[in-house]
Design an enzyme around this catalytic site. Structure first.
Site, PDB file in Angstrom:
ATOM      1  N   ALA A 165      10.461 -11.683 -52.423  1.00  0.00           N
ATOM      2  CA  ALA A 165      10.069 -11.505 -51.026  1.00  0.00           C
ATOM      3  C   ALA A 165      10.558 -12.623 -50.113  1.00  0.00           C
ATOM      4  O   ALA A 165      10.622 -12.444 -48.900  1.00  0.00           O
ATOM      5  CB  ALA A 165       8.554 -11.383 -50.919  1.00  0.00           C
ATOM      6  N   ASP A 166      10.899 -13.773 -50.690  1.00  0.00           N
ATOM      7  CA  ASP A 166      11.323 -14.908 -49.859  1.00  0.00           C
ATOM      8  C   ASP A 166      12.484 -15.638 -50.545  1.00  0.00           C
ATOM      9  O   ASP A 166      12.375 -16.816 -50.888  1.00  0.00           O
ATOM     10  CB  ASP A 166      10.148 -15.856 -49.626  1.00  0.00           C
ATOM     11  CG  ASP A 166      10.464 -16.927 -48.580  1.00  0.00           C
ATOM     12  OD1 ASP A 166      11.434 -16.743 -47.814  1.00  0.00           O
ATOM     13  OD2 ASP A 166       9.755 -17.949 -48.538  1.00  0.00           O
ATOM     14  N   LEU A 167      13.582 -14.927 -50.728  1.00  0.00           N
ATOM     15  CA  LEU A 167      14.752 -15.529 -51.366  1.00  0.00           C
ATOM     16  C   LEU A 167      15.429 -16.465 -50.365  1.00  0.00           C
ATOM     17  O   LEU A 167      16.082 -16.031 -49.418  1.00  0.00           O
ATOM     18  CB  LEU A 167      15.729 -14.455 -51.829  1.00  0.00           C
ATOM     19  CG  LEU A 167      16.911 -14.959 -52.662  1.00  0.00           C
ATOM     20  CD1 LEU A 167      16.440 -15.631 -53.942  1.00  0.00           C
ATOM     21  CD2 LEU A 167      17.871 -13.822 -52.978  1.00  0.00           C
TER      22      LEU A 167
END
Length: 238
Positions: A165-167
């Site tokens: 979700a937060d690469l």
């Protein structure tokens, strides 16, 4: 994963050494009072590195972000234990680690309920000698082959259907020539699809560009990104 009820919630653990942890041991103060904090990572909030029975762990509290942070810094609405941020992330890490993907070894999670709300904490393995890519690239360079290696790794996760979700550049660690992905909060296993995979890559590129604007000397340029994409395209299942 095994789960045991506590006074106000549950503690789940994957590491046998963690089965007797108490909620107090998910608080940074507990470790500070015992001189067991061996390091910290300071961003928007502080993450502590602690030592317990010769193991080194990362202790992370779940904090709110965005506009809702103004209403509550760390309280989330409870909709079921398996859907709490900490239990969901621990379960995903357990699956990925068991499959041999380069993620931190999951240790334990703590969830404490109060009314319709809960707060949560996570313990994972501290990867020896690891630096996030922003810290690493601020003083070191990576070869095009290493950038390709990173692209191949991201493709491996995408082929498995792992949605991060937060690469971003700070959620990729580099240690002893190997890359690791961290922080799988809100991550999930999805059916592989180009739309979310490309959105993941676009998010990563934005993060590199953002860090470059903050630190002009960061060793990142368009050539590096193209090398990453080359490695990604060589490994992705079309």
């Amino acid at each position: 994963m095994q789960i045991e009820s506590t006074g106000n919630g549950v503690i789940a653990w994957c590491e046998p050494l963690a089965q007797h942890l108490t909620p107090a041991q998910f608080q940074a103060d507990y470790w500070q009072q015992r001189n067991a904090v061996i390091g910290q990572s300071k961003g928007r909030y502080t993450t502590s590195f602690v030592e317990y029975n010769q193991q080194q762990w990362v202790l992370r509290h779940y904090w709110r972000g965005g506009l809702i942070e103004k209403l509550s810094r760390d309280a989330y609405i409870y909709t079921g234990m398996q859907r709490t941020r900490a239990i969901a992330e621990l379960a995903l890490l357990e699956k990925l680690h068991a499959e041999g993907l380069p993620v931190p070894r999951p240790i334990a999670a703590n969830v404490e309920r109060f009314g319709i709300w809960y707060r949560a904490d996570l313990l994972i393995e501290l990867i020896d000698g690891a630096k996030d890519l922003v810290a690493y690239l601020s003083t070191q360079t990576m070869t095009n082959e290493q950038w390709q290696q990173l692209g191949q790794l991201i493709a491996t996760f995408h082929n498995r259907g792992v949605y991060h979700a937060d690469l971003n550049a700070k959620n990729i660690l580099f240690a002893k020539g190997e890359f690791y992905l961290i922080d799988f909060d809100r991550g999930e296993i999805k059916t592989p699809a180009s739309a979310w995979q490309q959105a993941n890559l676009a998010r990563l590129l934005r993060s590199f560009n953002k860090e470059k604007t903050k630190l002009a000397s960061l060793n990142f340029c368009s050539e590096h990104w193209q090398a990453l994409l080359k490695g990604y395209q060589a490994n992705i299942n079309n």
